[in-house]
Design a protein around this motif. Structure first.
Motif, PDB file in Angstrom:
ATOM      1  N   LYS A   1      49.507  32.443  62.515  1.00 33.12           N
ATOM      2  CA  LYS A   1      48.508  31.721  63.340  1.00 33.12           C
ATOM      3  C   LYS A   1      47.285  31.452  62.410  1.00 33.12           C
ATOM      4  CE  LYS A   1      49.460  33.501  67.906  1.00 33.12           C
ATOM      5  NZ  LYS A   1      48.928  34.296  69.132  1.00 33.12           N
TER       6      LYS A   1
ATOM      7  N   ARG B   1      55.944  29.586  64.459  1.00 30.93           N
ATOM      8  CA  ARG B   1      56.778  30.521  65.029  1.00 30.93           C
ATOM      9  C   ARG B   1      58.114  30.656  64.340  1.00 30.93           C
ATOM     10  NH1 ARG B   1      54.933  28.738  71.333  1.00 30.93           N
ATOM     11  NH2 ARG B   1      53.008  29.177  70.985  1.00 30.93           N
TER      12      ARG B   1
ATOM     13  N   THR C   1      61.405  37.662  61.766  1.00 36.05           N
ATOM     14  CA  THR C   1      60.806  36.778  62.704  1.00 36.05           C
ATOM     15  C   THR C   1      59.312  37.105  62.912  1.00 36.05           C
ATOM     16  OG1 THR C   1      61.484  38.407  64.456  1.00 36.05           O
ATOM     17  CG2 THR C   1      62.844  36.777  64.041  1.00 36.05           C
ATOM     18  N   TYR C   2      58.561  36.024  62.788  1.00 36.85           N
ATOM     19  CA  TYR C   2      57.043  36.412  63.046  1.00 36.85           C
ATOM     20  C   TYR C   2      56.285  35.104  63.517  1.00 36.85           C
ATOM     21  CZ  TYR C   2      56.749  34.043  58.551  1.00 36.85           C
ATOM     22  OH  TYR C   2      56.919  33.082  57.592  1.00 36.85           O
ATOM     23  N   THR C   3      54.957  35.310  63.751  1.00 34.33           N
ATOM     24  CA  THR C   3      54.319  34.340  64.352  1.00 34.33           C
ATOM     25  C   THR C   3      52.889  34.016  63.485  1.00 34.33           C
ATOM     26  OG1 THR C   3      54.917  34.103  66.544  1.00 34.33           O
ATOM     27  CG2 THR C   3      52.565  32.908  65.933  1.00 34.33           C
TER      28      THR C   3
ATOM     29  N   ASP D   1      59.362  26.941  65.390  1.00 38.02           N
ATOM     30  CA  ASP D   1      58.612  26.167  66.008  1.00 38.02           C
ATOM     31  C   ASP D   1      57.058  25.886  65.472  1.00 38.02           C
ATOM     32  OD1 ASP D   1      60.313  26.173  68.199  1.00 38.02           O
ATOM     33  OD2 ASP D   1      59.529  27.814  69.181  1.00 38.02           O
TER      34      ASP D   1
ATOM     35  N   SER E   1      60.484  21.447  66.717  1.00 39.07           N
ATOM     36  CA  SER E   1      61.229  22.612  66.405  1.00 39.07           C
ATOM     37  C   SER E   1      62.512  22.119  65.141  1.00 39.07           C
ATOM     38  CB  SER E   1      61.895  23.250  67.658  1.00 39.07           C
ATOM     39  OG  SER E   1      61.047  23.615  68.465  1.00 39.07           O
TER      40      SER E   1
ATOM     41  N   GLU F   1      50.037  27.390  64.709  1.00 40.38           N
ATOM     42  CA  GLU F   1      50.979  28.369  64.760  1.00 40.38           C
ATOM     43  C   GLU F   1      52.090  28.026  64.292  1.00 40.38           C
ATOM     44  OE1 GLU F   1      51.423  30.653  68.459  1.00 40.38           O
ATOM     45  OE2 GLU F   1      49.767  29.474  69.181  1.00 40.38           O
TER      46      GLU F   1
END
Length: 207
Positions: A79, A159, A75-77, A166, A176, A157
């Motif tokens: 950007k 997500r 899990t990460y974002t 997302d 999403s 981004e």
């Protein structure tokens, strides 16, 4: 006689271009040349530079940019803030690449989340030489169009959660999708299509 596999590998090698000395250390690019007579590439060579914290791409041809050290998993974002320096003569896309694998080979694969000057965005996945839609191009008011100066700034981004992804433009979740069927672990980077000049700031992954 060379085998078909050897020929494909040789062609792939030609498409991987080490960047010049002024480019960010460790970065690579893969050119994606147009095969359309009605939408040809421009003349000249791609330029990719670092100006302070800002990456600057000038693209007569489309390309994917990456540093093999830049990977994300779980899990990460992801950007990045993209500034389109001037509009092209027709709609072309630019944005984030993630889940990249074998980017230098014939079996390249990655997912990409892009925006364009006409206020649309899309998500696609690439496998070898084939690209397919995850989400087809869609308009959204969150995507900034060029202003009177010809520039536009869009903060993108991706997500990646436990079971969904997302896609975010300027703080607005534009879509999403289920995580199932989308590869998210791998190399991250950029894609800039042909006839565009784009600056990118703050490219990073956070947990």
């Amino acid at each position: 006689m060379p085998t078909r596999r050897v020929l494909i590998a040789a062609l792939a090698a030609l498409l991987i271009t080490p960047l010049a000395a002024q480019a960010p250390k460790g970065w690579k690019l893969r050119v994606d040349r147009s095969t359309s007579a009605s939408d040809p590439d421009a003349a000249g060579s791609i330029k990719f530079m670092q100006m302070g914290s800002v990456l600057h791409a000038i693209n007569p041809q489309a390309a994917v940019y990456w540093n093999p050290a830049n990977t994300a998993a779980g899990t990460y974002t992801l950007k990045g803030t993209f500034t389109l320096m001037k509009p092209s003569g027709h709609t072309n896309y630019y944005g984030l690449v993630f889940g990249g694998k074998d980017l230098e080979g014939a079996n390249q694969s990655y997912t990409y989340f892009l925006v364009a000057q006409d206020g649309t965005w899309l998500v696609k996945k690439r496998t070898g030489e084939q690209a397919s839609d995850v989400v087809a191009k869609t308009p959204n008011a969150a995507v900034k169009k060029p202003d009177a100066s010809g520039k536009s700034v869009n903060a993108l981004e991706v997500r990646v959660g436990g079971d969904k992804i997302d896609y975010v433009v300027n703080g607005t979740v534009v879509q999403s999708t289920p995580k199932t069927g989308v590869t998210t672990d791998g190399i991250y980077g950029l894609r800039v299509n042909h006839l565009l000049e784009v600056q990118v700031d703050g490219l990073a992954v956070t947990k």
